[in-house]
Design a protein around this motif. Structure first.
Motif, PDB file in Angstrom:
ATOM      1  N   GLU A 156      48.891   9.491 -38.435  1.00 24.39           N
ATOM      2  CA  GLU A 156      48.387  10.445 -37.440  1.00 24.39           C
ATOM      3  C   GLU A 156      46.879  10.580 -37.578  1.00 24.39           C
ATOM      4  O   GLU A 156      46.356  11.557 -38.101  1.00 24.39           O
ATOM      5  CB  GLU A 156      49.087  11.797 -37.642  1.00 24.39           C
ATOM      6  N   GLU A 157      46.170   9.543 -37.133  1.00 24.70           N
ATOM      7  CA  GLU A 157      44.713   9.539 -37.218  1.00 24.70           C
ATOM      8  C   GLU A 157      44.100   9.347 -35.841  1.00 24.70           C
ATOM      9  O   GLU A 157      44.454   8.418 -35.119  1.00 24.70           O
ATOM     10  CB  GLU A 157      44.230   8.415 -38.147  1.00 24.70           C
ATOM     11  N   PHE A 158      43.184  10.227 -35.493  1.00 23.64           N
ATOM     12  CA  PHE A 158      42.414  10.014 -34.275  1.00 23.64           C
ATOM     13  C   PHE A 158      41.121  10.807 -34.372  1.00 23.64           C
ATOM     14  O   PHE A 158      41.110  11.960 -34.789  1.00 23.64           O
ATOM     15  CB  PHE A 158      43.201  10.382 -33.012  1.00 23.64           C
ATOM     16  N   GLY A 159      40.024  10.155 -34.062  1.00 27.05           N
ATOM     17  CA  GLY A 159      38.720  10.802 -34.157  1.00 27.05           C
ATOM     18  C   GLY A 159      37.606   9.801 -33.974  1.00 27.05           C
ATOM     19  O   GLY A 159      37.829   8.601 -33.802  1.00 27.05           O
ATOM     20  N   VAL A 160      36.380  10.301 -34.034  1.00 26.65           N
ATOM     21  CA  VAL A 160      35.207   9.457 -33.821  1.00 26.65           C
ATOM     22  C   VAL A 160      35.096   8.399 -34.916  1.00 26.65           C
ATOM     23  O   VAL A 160      34.788   7.240 -34.659  1.00 26.65           O
ATOM     24  CB  VAL A 160      33.936  10.328 -33.782  1.00 26.65           C
ATOM     25  N   LYS A 161      35.362   8.776 -36.165  1.00 24.60           N
ATOM     26  CA  LYS A 161      35.205   7.853 -37.289  1.00 24.60           C
ATOM     27  C   LYS A 161      36.377   6.881 -37.420  1.00 24.60           C
ATOM     28  O   LYS A 161      36.198   5.711 -37.722  1.00 24.60           O
ATOM     29  CB  LYS A 161      35.038   8.640 -38.588  1.00 24.60           C
ATOM     30  N   THR A 162      37.574   7.358 -37.201  1.00 23.47           N
ATOM     31  CA  THR A 162      38.760   6.532 -37.457  1.00 23.47           C
ATOM     32  C   THR A 162      39.276   5.800 -36.228  1.00 23.47           C
ATOM     33  O   THR A 162      40.032   4.837 -36.354  1.00 23.47           O
ATOM     34  CB  THR A 162      39.912   7.394 -37.992  1.00 23.47           C
ATOM     35  N   GLY A 163      38.869   6.252 -35.041  1.00 21.17           N
ATOM     36  CA  GLY A 163      39.500   5.728 -33.842  1.00 21.17           C
ATOM     37  C   GLY A 163      40.881   6.341 -33.715  1.00 21.17           C
ATOM     38  O   GLY A 163      41.206   7.319 -34.388  1.00 21.17           O
ATOM     39  N   GLU A 164      41.721   5.765 -32.865  1.00 22.74           N
ATOM     40  CA  GLU A 164      43.060   6.317 -32.671  1.00 22.74           C
ATOM     41  C   GLU A 164      44.093   5.394 -33.288  1.00 22.74           C
ATOM     42  O   GLU A 164      44.279   4.269 -32.865  1.00 22.74           O
ATOM     43  CB  GLU A 164      43.354   6.511 -31.188  1.00 22.74           C
ATOM     44  N   ARG A 165      44.759   5.903 -34.336  1.00 23.13           N
ATOM     45  CA  ARG A 165      45.825   5.172 -35.002  1.00 23.13           C
ATOM     46  C   ARG A 165      47.007   6.132 -35.124  1.00 23.13           C
ATOM     47  O   ARG A 165      47.138   6.872 -36.093  1.00 23.13           O
ATOM     48  CB  ARG A 165      45.383   4.679 -36.386  1.00 23.13           C
ATOM     49  N   ARG A 166      47.857   6.129 -34.131  1.00 20.92           N
ATOM     50  CA  ARG A 166      48.940   7.110 -34.062  1.00 20.92           C
ATOM     51  C   ARG A 166      50.250   6.386 -33.795  1.00 20.92           C
ATOM     52  O   ARG A 166      50.843   6.517 -32.740  1.00 20.92           O
ATOM     53  CB  ARG A 166      48.635   8.143 -32.981  1.00 20.92           C
ATOM     54  N   GLY A 167      50.682   5.625 -34.780  1.00 22.61           N
ATOM     55  CA  GLY A 167      51.904   4.847 -34.630  1.00 22.61           C
ATOM     56  C   GLY A 167      52.723   4.851 -35.906  1.00 22.61           C
ATOM     57  O   GLY A 167      52.331   5.402 -36.931  1.00 22.61           O
TER      58      GLY A 167
END
Length: 313
Positions: free
Chosen positions: A199-210
């Motif tokens: 559950e990662e999403f943001g300016v630094k990490t981008g969107e990784r929600r899988g």
């Protein structure tokens, strides 16, 4: 048997270029946070009971139901007890027949865990349990965070019990270098497979929600991530969550069920090795189903459920 609740999200949370949290409205929101049941013989085509209406009016989300070692059906779910000073809780209930349910209590599994400032966690999300035949213990696991939102720096925690009355102190089960929610376990040839949502999403990490998978030799860990995108090109980049794993009823291997929360759909993939997955295209699921859990029933149990909760349509 697939057990689930129903929801269409009202908003999608995003992070803008300034790092600010914004909520984007979604169409036709709804929430029926109660227990629903669907049945299937092939794991791919599911028929809702009771016209896709609740079969019990107890509030719950992310319910997980499995048969206990004593034959009693146990339910644990994201809930909300009244003892706010103990922090968040999980709902715990039991049933002998899957038709009549008894609410037992709220489980304040993180009441003794505090951060450096003495604060309690903000949530207990998507609890599940796994029974160990060797130790006769139930391992309960869930996600929690001390941050101001459940998706921020979340970790998977666990506690053990033999009687559902006494629980070991909560400890961290899985702390990858990203926020993690929605853990579910399956054991195969002595290895634990922990499916979970990154559950990662943001300016630094981008969107990784899988959905990802990690493995360990012991249920407490340490878990090592499988470094290969689960369902690459089939699920990604669409957001997926709420995984549930079952043996494939039609052939050797497994099925992975999950929901696409932002587009109100459900997906199913199949695998022969629990690592490499292929999207199943011929599937059918109850409308608006969210975060299901899967259990195997006898024919008599399935018939009793259909009799107790018939469809009028």
């Amino acid at each position: 048997m697939l057990t689930y609740f129903r929801q269409r999200y009202p908003t999608r949370i995003e992070i803008n270029a300034k790092g600010e949290t914004i909520e984007v409205p979604l169409a036709n929101p709804m929430l029926v946070a109660q227990l629903h049941i669907a049945l299937s013989t092939d794991g791919r085509h599911w028929k809702a009971l009771n016209d896709n209406k609740p079969i019990w009016n107890q509030f719950m989300r992310d319910q997980f139901i499995h048969r206990g070692a004593d034959g009693l059906w146990r339910l644990i779910a994201t809930g909300g007890g009244p003892e706010k000073h103990l922090g968040p809780s999980a709902t715990y209930a039991t049933s002998k027949d899957l038709i009549n349910w008894t609410f037992n209590k709220y489980l304040y599994l993180m009441k003794d865990v505090k951060d450096e400032s003495g604060g309690l966690v903000k949530n207990i999300w998507a609890p599940e349990f796994f029974y160990d035949e060797a130790t006769k213990e139930y391992t309960i696991f869930w996600s929690s965070t001390f941050k101001d939102a459940g998706w921020k720096e979340s970790r998977l925690w666990y506690s053990k019990t033999t009687d559902w009355k006494n629980f070991s102190p909560a400890k961290v089960m899985f702390a990858p270098p990203y926020s993690v929610i929605d853990g579910t376990l399956i054991k195969n040839t002595g290895v634990y497979y922990l499916f979970h949502k990154e559950e990662e999403f943001g300016v630094k990490t981008g969107e990784r929600r899988g959905i990802r998978v990690a493995t360990a030799k012991h249920i407490e860990g340490p878990y090592k991530n499988f470094e290969g995108a689960l369902n690459r090109g089939q699920i990604a980049p669409t957001i997926t969550e709420g995984p549930s794993v079952m043996k494939d009823p039609l052939k050797k291997g497994w099925l992975l069920l999950y929901d696409y929360p932002m587009v109100d759909k459900y997906g199913i993939s199949s695998s022969a090795d629990l690592f490499n997955w292929r999207l199943e295209k011929d599937v059918s699921m109850p409308d608006d189903a969210r975060h299901g859990s899967v259990s195997k029933l006898t024919g008599a149990e399935a018939q009793a459920l259909q009799t107790a909760f018939p469809n009028t349509k």
